[in-house]
Scaffold this motif. Structure first.
Motif, PDB file in Angstrom:
ATOM      1  N   LYS A  17      12.011  -8.508 -17.776  1.00 18.90           N
ATOM      2  CA  LYS A  17      13.211  -9.586 -17.561  1.00 18.90           C
ATOM      3  C   LYS A  17      14.041  -8.870 -16.536  1.00 18.90           C
ATOM      4  N   GLY A  18      14.853  -9.566 -15.613  1.00 17.54           N
ATOM      5  CA  GLY A  18      15.545  -9.021 -14.639  1.00 17.54           C
ATOM      6  C   GLY A  18      14.868  -8.758 -13.314  1.00 17.54           C
ATOM      7  N   GLY A  19      13.820  -9.474 -12.870  1.00 20.10           N
ATOM      8  CA  GLY A  19      13.168  -9.116 -11.767  1.00 20.10           C
ATOM      9  C   GLY A  19      12.308  -7.875 -11.893  1.00 20.10           C
ATOM     10  N   ASN A  20      12.451  -7.032 -10.783  1.00 19.13           N
ATOM     11  CA  ASN A  20      11.722  -5.794 -10.707  1.00 19.13           C
ATOM     12  C   ASN A  20      12.816  -4.547 -11.121  1.00 19.13           C
ATOM     13  N   ALA A  21      14.002  -5.062 -11.695  1.00 19.30           N
ATOM     14  CA  ALA A  21      15.054  -3.885 -11.761  1.00 19.30           C
ATOM     15  C   ALA A  21      14.711  -2.854 -13.068  1.00 19.30           C
ATOM     16  N   ARG A  22      15.035  -1.738 -12.930  1.00 17.65           N
ATOM     17  CA  ARG A  22      14.919  -0.706 -13.969  1.00 17.65           C
ATOM     18  C   ARG A  22      16.064  -0.987 -15.221  1.00 17.65           C
ATOM     19  N   TRP A  23      15.666  -1.117 -16.333  1.00 16.17           N
ATOM     20  CA  TRP A  23      16.630  -1.499 -17.589  1.00 16.17           C
ATOM     21  C   TRP A  23      17.188   0.247 -18.062  1.00 16.17           C
ATOM     22  N   VAL A  24      18.469   0.588 -17.936  1.00 15.54           N
ATOM     23  CA  VAL A  24      18.871   1.928 -18.038  1.00 15.54           C
ATOM     24  C   VAL A  24      19.697   1.871 -19.354  1.00 15.54           C
ATOM     25  N   LEU A  25      19.380   2.542 -20.386  1.00 13.97           N
ATOM     26  CA  LEU A  25      20.375   2.388 -21.839  1.00 13.97           C
ATOM     27  C   LEU A  25      20.683   3.597 -22.000  1.00 13.97           C
ATOM     28  N   VAL A  26      21.870   3.788 -22.798  1.00 16.95           N
ATOM     29  CA  VAL A  26      22.354   4.872 -23.107  1.00 16.95           C
ATOM     30  C   VAL A  26      22.562   4.963 -24.646  1.00 16.95           C
ATOM     31  N   PHE A  27      21.986   5.718 -25.244  1.00 20.78           N
ATOM     32  CA  PHE A  27      22.059   5.764 -26.811  1.00 20.78           C
ATOM     33  C   PHE A  27      22.846   7.099 -27.224  1.00 20.78           C
ATOM     34  N   THR A  28      23.764   6.606 -28.179  1.00 15.98           N
ATOM     35  CA  THR A  28      24.595   7.760 -28.573  1.00 15.98           C
ATOM     36  C   THR A  28      24.803   7.640 -30.129  1.00 15.98           C
ATOM     37  N   ARG A  29      25.079   8.812 -30.577  1.00 16.46           N
ATOM     38  CA  ARG A  29      25.335   8.664 -32.280  1.00 16.46           C
ATOM     39  C   ARG A  29      26.470   9.870 -32.447  1.00 16.46           C
ATOM     40  N   GLY A  30      27.346   9.642 -33.304  1.00 12.88           N
ATOM     41  CA  GLY A  30      28.580  10.415 -33.596  1.00 12.88           C
ATOM     42  C   GLY A  30      28.241  11.626 -34.550  1.00 12.88           C
ATOM     43  N   ASP A  31      27.427  11.719 -35.511  1.00 12.48           N
ATOM     44  CA  ASP A  31      26.771  12.547 -36.162  1.00 12.48           C
ATOM     45  C   ASP A  31      25.252  12.445 -36.781  1.00 12.48           C
ATOM     46  N   LEU A  32      24.961  13.540 -37.239  1.00 16.02           N
ATOM     47  CA  LEU A  32      23.524  13.495 -37.713  1.00 16.02           C
ATOM     48  C   LEU A  32      23.124  12.235 -38.777  1.00 16.02           C
ATOM     49  N   GLY A  33      24.064  11.911 -39.389  1.00 18.09           N
ATOM     50  CA  GLY A  33      23.637  10.846 -40.194  1.00 18.09           C
ATOM     51  C   GLY A  33      23.927   9.207 -39.878  1.00 18.09           C
ATOM     52  N   ARG A  35      22.781   6.261 -37.096  1.00 17.79           N
ATOM     53  CA  ARG A  35      21.939   5.663 -36.467  1.00 17.79           C
ATOM     54  C   ARG A  35      21.897   5.800 -34.948  1.00 17.79           C
ATOM     55  N   TRP A  36      21.005   5.962 -34.077  1.00 18.79           N
ATOM     56  CA  TRP A  36      21.217   5.653 -32.814  1.00 18.79           C
ATOM     57  C   TRP A  36      21.446   4.563 -32.272  1.00 18.79           C
ATOM     58  N   ARG A  37      22.461   4.181 -31.337  1.00 17.21           N
ATOM     59  CA  ARG A  37      22.926   2.865 -31.033  1.00 17.21           C
ATOM     60  C   ARG A  37      22.950   2.892 -29.399  1.00 17.21           C
ATOM     61  N   VAL A  38      22.837   1.657 -28.844  1.00 17.39           N
ATOM     62  CA  VAL A  38      22.997   1.690 -27.247  1.00 17.39           C
ATOM     63  C   VAL A  38      24.372   1.116 -27.045  1.00 17.39           C
ATOM     64  N   ALA A  39      25.181   2.262 -26.217  1.00 14.20           N
ATOM     65  CA  ALA A  39      26.711   1.764 -25.971  1.00 14.20           C
ATOM     66  C   ALA A  39      26.628   1.172 -24.556  1.00 14.20           C
ATOM     67  N   TYR A  40      25.770   1.623 -23.808  1.00 12.43           N
ATOM     68  CA  TYR A  40      25.593   1.261 -22.197  1.00 12.43           C
ATOM     69  C   TYR A  40      24.136   0.646 -21.957  1.00 12.43           C
ATOM     70  N   LEU A  41      24.140  -0.580 -21.330  1.00 14.60           N
ATOM     71  CA  LEU A  41      23.179  -1.134 -20.610  1.00 14.60           C
ATOM     72  C   LEU A  41      23.294  -1.834 -19.416  1.00 14.60           C
ATOM     73  N   THR A  42      22.787  -1.092 -18.337  1.00 15.22           N
ATOM     74  CA  THR A  42      22.943  -1.450 -16.978  1.00 15.22           C
ATOM     75  C   THR A  42      21.405  -1.906 -16.206  1.00 15.22           C
ATOM     76  N   LEU A  43      21.425  -2.466 -15.282  1.00  9.75           N
ATOM     77  CA  LEU A  43      19.972  -2.728 -14.602  1.00  9.75           C
ATOM     78  C   LEU A  43      20.293  -1.983 -13.306  1.00  9.75           C
ATOM     79  N   MET A  44      19.452  -1.450 -12.943  1.00 12.35           N
ATOM     80  CA  MET A  44      19.402  -0.648 -11.411  1.00 12.35           C
ATOM     81  C   MET A  44      18.165  -1.132 -10.531  1.00 12.35           C
ATOM     82  N   ALA A  45      18.413  -1.366  -9.403  1.00 14.84           N
ATOM     83  CA  ALA A  45      17.139  -1.485  -8.424  1.00 14.84           C
ATOM     84  C   ALA A  45      16.297  -0.310  -8.371  1.00 14.84           C
TER      85      ALA A  45
END
Length: 330
Positions: A134-150, A152-162
Motif C-alpha cells: 500500500k502507499g505506492g512504492n514508498a517504504r514503510w518506516v516503523l519505530v518500535f519502542t518499549r519502556g521495560d522488559l515486561g 510488549r513492543w509497540r509502534v510509536a511512529y509510522l511514516t512513508l518514505m520515497a
C-alpha cells in the motif's frame, strides 16, 4: 540436648536458603536469563529474531483491526502518535461501516530491514523499514519502542518514505546502530527542539527546513485555501514532546541523524454569515461532536521523520503522516 540443638536449626535453614538462592542465580546465568539494570547497561534493544517477531505481530494485529474496524485489536501494539491516528481512523471506519471494512486489503511487508539501537536506559527501540503493498512504492518506516522488559513492543511512529530516501545508518562492528541524545548540540537542530521548530516554521516560515511538500509546499497550500471567499481557515500548530511522543534520533553514516518527532494541529473553518461549512468527507463527519452551524474545528496529530544534518544546514523532511483525531462543530 534439645536445648543445645534448637539454635542450630535456624542457621541450617539460613544456610539452605543461601544455597538455594545461589543455585537459582546460577541457573538464571546458565539459561541466559540474567537480570540487568536496563537504566545503566549499554545493550542492543532487541535480538534480530525478537525484532522480526515484533514486526510480524504488529502487522497481524494491524490487519485484524483494519478488517474489523476495531481499535481494541491493535491497541496493545501501538502507542504515541500512531495510536492516536490509528484509533481515530478505525473509529470513523466503524461509524461508517459497523460490520467491518468492505475494502480491506491485508498489509504485507516485504524486504524488511531492521536497524536495532544499542543504548543505555529506557525506552529501548528499533527501526524497521519495508516495502509495503500500500502507499505506492514508498517504504514503510516503523519505530518500535518499549519502556521495560515486561512490556510488549509497540509502534510509536509510522511514516512513508520515497524509495532511496531512507538514509544509511552508522553501525558498530556487530551491526548495532547508535542513538543520538535528544539534547545534542552537534546537529543543525536539537532533536528535542524539532517539534517546536516545525510548529514555528508552519506559522512563520524561515530557513530551518528545506523546501518540500511538507514544508514550503504545506505553507503554500494553506495560504491558497485561506484565500477562498466565504470560508475563513485558521491554523494552530503546537509541539508535542512528552512521554510516548518524545523524539527519537538515530545516527546516520554521514554524521547527522534521522529524527522522528510529533506535532499537534488544529484547523478551524468558519463560514460567512448565511453560508454553511463544508465537511471534507464522511470520516471527518463520523468524528464530529456537536452541530456544525457556522464553524468546524478539526484536531489532528502528525508524526514526522527528518534528516537533521551535522553542524549546519537545513533539516530535510523525509516522511510525514498526519491524521485527524477529533472534530467539533460550532
Amino acid at each position: 540436648m534439645s536445648r543445645e540443638r534448637s539454635p542450630r536449626r535456624p542457621r541450617r535453614r539460613d544456610r539452605n536458603a543461601l544455597i538455594a538462592a545461589a543455585l537459582t542465580a546460577l541457573s538464571l546465568t546458565v539459561s541466559g536469563c540474567v537480570v540487568v539494570h536496563g537504566e545503566r547497561e549499554v545493550l542492543p534493544a532487541a535480538t534480530r529474531a525478537e525484532a522480526a517477531k515484533a514486526v510480524a505481530a504488529f502487522t497481524d494485529a494491524y490487519n485484524k483491526a483494519d478488517k474489523a474496524y476495531d481499535s481494541s485489536v491493535d491497541a496493545p501494539y501501538v502507542t504515541g502518535a500512531l495510536a492516536d491516528i490509528d484509533s481515530a481512523r478505525l473509529k470513523a471506519g466503524h461509524v461508517n461501516s459497523p460490520s467491518g471494512n468492505p475494502a480491506h486489503t491485508p498489509l504485507t511487508l516485504t524486504d524488511v530491514r531492521i536497524t536495532i539501537v544499542k543504548k543505555a536506559g529506557w525506552p529501548r527501540w528499533f527501526v524497521a523499514d519495508a516495502r509495503g503493498n500500500k502507499g505506492g512504492n514508498a517504504r514503510w518506516v516503523l519505530v518500535f519502542t518499549r519502556g521495560d522488559l515486561g512490556e510488549r513492543w509497540r509502534v510509536a511512529y509510522l511514516t512513508l518514505m520515497a524509495p532511496g530516501t531512507v538514509p544509511e545508518f552508522e553501525k558498530d562492528a556487530d551491526g548495532w546502530a547508535e542513538a543520538v541524545p535528544a539534547d545534542t548540540t552537534r546537529l543543525a537542530v536539537r532533536p528535542d527542539e524539532l517539534s517546536k521548530s516545525y510548529a514555528a516554521y508552519l506559522k512563520n516560515g524561515g530557513t530551518v527546513f528545506a523546501d518540500g511538500r511538507d514544508t514550503s509546499g504545506l505553507r503554500a497550500a494553506r495560504k491558497k485555501e485561506a484565500e477562498k471567499p466565504g470560508l475563513v481557515r485558521q491554523f494552530i500548530d503546537e509541539p508535542l514532546t512528552h512521554g510516548a511522543y518524545a523524539p527519537l534520533a538515530l545516527r546516520t553514516a554521514d554524521g547527522g541523524a534521522l529524527v522522528f518527532f510529533t506535532t499537534h494541529h488544529y484547523e478551524k473553518r468558519t463560514a460567512a454569515t448565511g453560508a454553511t461549512v463544508p465537511i471534507p468527507n464522511k470520516d471527518v463527519k463520523a468524528l464530529i461532536k456537536g452541530e456544525v452551524k457556522q464553524s468546524l474545528t478539526m484536531e489532528s496529530i502528525a508524526n514526522e521523520a527528518v534528516l537533521d544534518p551535522a553542524g549546519s544546514g537545513p533539516v530535510r523532511m523525509l516522511g510525514r503522516v498526519q491524521g485527524l483525531t477529533s472534530a467539533q462543530g460550532g
